[in-house]
Design an enzyme around this catalytic site. Structure first.
Site, PDB file in Angstrom:
ATOM      1  N   GLY A  44       0.822  -1.206   0.000  1.00  0.00           N
ATOM      2  CA  GLY A  44       0.000   0.000   0.000  1.00  0.00           C
ATOM      3  C   GLY A  44       0.855   1.254   0.000  1.00  0.00           C
ATOM      4  CG  LEU A  46      -0.871   1.692  -3.828  1.00  0.00           C
ATOM      5  CD1 LEU A  46      -1.990   1.249  -4.774  1.00  0.00           C
ATOM      6  CD2 LEU A  46       0.223   0.623  -3.756  1.00  0.00           C
ATOM      7  CG  HIS A  50       3.205   0.989  -5.680  1.00  0.00           C
ATOM      8  ND1 HIS A  50       3.350   1.975  -4.732  1.00  0.00           N
ATOM      9  CD2 HIS A  50       3.897  -0.083  -5.215  1.00  0.00           C
ATOM     10  CE1 HIS A  50       4.083   1.516  -3.724  1.00  0.00           C
ATOM     11  NE2 HIS A  50       4.437   0.274  -3.991  1.00  0.00           N
ATOM     12  CD  GLN A  74       7.779  -7.410   3.823  1.00  0.00           C
ATOM     13  OE1 GLN A  74       7.051  -8.234   3.277  1.00  0.00           O
ATOM     14  NE2 GLN A  74       8.340  -6.430   3.137  1.00  0.00           N
TER      15      GLN A  74
HETATM   16  O1  PAF Z   1       8.036  -4.647  -1.895  1.00  0.00           O
HETATM   17  C1  PAF Z   1       7.068  -4.743  -1.113  1.00  0.00           C
HETATM   18  O2  PAF Z   1       6.197  -3.856  -1.048  1.00  0.00           O
HETATM   19  C2  PAF Z   1       6.966  -5.951  -0.232  1.00  0.00           C
HETATM   20  O3  PAF Z   1       8.213  -6.411   0.185  1.00  0.00           O
HETATM   21  C3  PAF Z   1       6.135  -7.102  -0.862  1.00  0.00           C
HETATM   22  C4  PAF Z   1       6.800  -7.634  -2.118  1.00  0.00           C
HETATM   23  C5  PAF Z   1       4.746  -6.602  -1.203  1.00  0.00           C
HETATM   24  C6  PAF Z   1       5.999  -8.267   0.122  1.00  0.00           C
HETATM   25  O4  PAF Z   1       5.360  -7.868   1.291  1.00  0.00           O
END
Ligand code: PAF
Length: 289
Positions: A44, A46, A50, A74
C-alpha cells in the site's frame, strides 16, 4: 508495452477482496473465462511507481490484481511496521484511476491463520546486502510472496527494480520451486531529481528530502567509474564516504553480479549492479543501478 490508460469514464473501482474464499471465487471465475491475470504485490501507500507496475500487468494479462498487505513477518520488532503508512481509501482511488480489476487486502489473521508455522527460507540471492542488516527480511518476503502467488494463482507477478535484491530473490524462488508464474521486473520510477519513488519517502522532512537524492547521485557515480574501468571497491568506499559526509548512516554500497548478487569482478561475464542502502535519521533508503 504500455496499455493506454483507461479514461475516467471507463475506470471503475476495483473489487476489494478480504477473504481467501472470495479471492478463490474471483480468480476461478477469471480462469473459467480463459482470462490470464497479473499480480502486483504491494504494502500500500501507493505512488506512481506502483501504478506503472499495474500498467505493465495490464499489458501482460487480461486481469490485474494488486495486493495491499503490510506484512508483519518482514519487519523486525524494532522496525517501522506500526508506523508504516496506510491509506487504503487513497490507494483504491489510485488503482481505480488506472483500471486495476481487484484489490486483495486481507487482514493479518486471514493471511496468517492461527497455528501458521511454515516459512520459506531463501538463500542464494538473499545472502548478504539487505540480509546483513535485516536478517529476518527475506524470510518474511519469501513467505508472503509464495502465499500471494498461490492465493491469487496469477500468471505474472510484477515487481519494481527499486527493491532489486527482492526481485532477484523472488525470481530465484519461482525458479527453484517451479512456481507456475512469470516474475516480471520493471525499471525504477524516479522523482524529477532522480530519487527513487518509495512509500517510505513520505517519512522524510523537507530538509532530508533535499539530501535524499544524494544516494542516487553516488550510485550513478559508482556505475560510471566501474564502467570506465575503475576499481569497484575504491568507488564504493568513496561513495560511502560522500554519503556519510552528507549526513547518511551507510549500511552498504556494493557492486555485485546483477543476476546472482554474488561477487563481481571486471573479468565476470555478466553485468554488475550497484546497490546502496543508507539511513537519513529514521528513514532507510535503498537504490540501485
Ligand atoms: O516490496 C514490497 O512492497 C513488499 O516487500 C512485498 C513484495 C509486497 C511483500 O510484502
Amino acid at each position: 508495452l504500455a496499455t493506454p490508460p483507461k479514461s475516467a469514464a471507463q475506470a471503475a473501482a476495483p473489487q476489494i477482496v478480504r477473504t481467501l474464499a472470495d479471492l478463490r471465487r474471483l480468480t476461478a471465475e477469471w480462469r473459467r473465462a480463459g482470462e490470464t491475470s497479473a499480480l502486483i504485490p504491494t504494502m500500500g501507500a501507493l505512488h506512481d511507481g506502483h501504478l506503472a507496475l499495474v500498467r505493465v500487468g495490464q499489458a501482460k494479462a487480461k486481469r490485474t490484481i494488486t495486493s495491499i498487505f503490510v506484512n508483519p513477518t518482514q519487519f523486525a520488532p524494532h522496525e517501522d511496521f506500526s508506523r508504516y503508512p496506510r491509506d487504503e481509501a487513497g490507494d483504491v482511488a489510485k488503482l481505480a484511476s488506472v483500471g486495476c480489476d481487484a484489490v486483495w487486502a486481507p487482514a493479518v489473521e486471514e493471511m496468517y491463520r492461527p497455528g501458521a508455522a511454515t516459512r520459506i527460507v531463501p538463500k542464494g540471492a538473499a545472502l548478504g546486502l539487505e540480509t546483513d542488516f535485516r536478517p529476518h527480511f527475506f524470510e518474511g518476503v519469501a513467505t508472503v510472496c509464495c502465499k500471494l502467488f498461490t492465493q491469487t494463482q496469477a500468471d505474472f507477478a510484477i515487481f519494481g527494480e527499486k527493491d532489486y535484491q527482492q526481485l532477484r530473490v523472488v525470481t530465484q524462488i519461482a525458479h527453484d520451486l517451479d512456481l507456475p508464474l512469470e516474475i516480471v521486473g520493471m525499471p525504477t520510477v524516479r522523482e524529477a531529481d532522480g530519487l527513487a519513488m518509495s512509500s517510505r519517502n513520505r517519512y522524510l522532512t523537507a530538509e532530508e528530502r533535499a539530501t535524499a537524492v544524494i544516494i542516487h547521485h553516488v550510485i550513478v557515480d559508482v556505475a560510471a567509474k566501474v564502467k570506465a574501468g575503475a576499481d569497484s571497491e575504491a568507488a564504493c568506499t568513496a561513495a560511502a564516504t560522500r554519503l556519510a559526509a552528507a549526513g547518511f548512516k551507510v549500511d552498504y554500497v556494493a557492486v555485485r553480479d546483477a543476476a546472482s548478487l554474488g561477487p563481481w569482478t571486471p573479468a565476470s561475464a555478466r553485468p554488475p549492479r550497484v546497490l546502496a542502502a543508507a539511513w537519513l535519521t529514521k528513514t532507510r533508503l535503498i537504490d540501485n543501478l
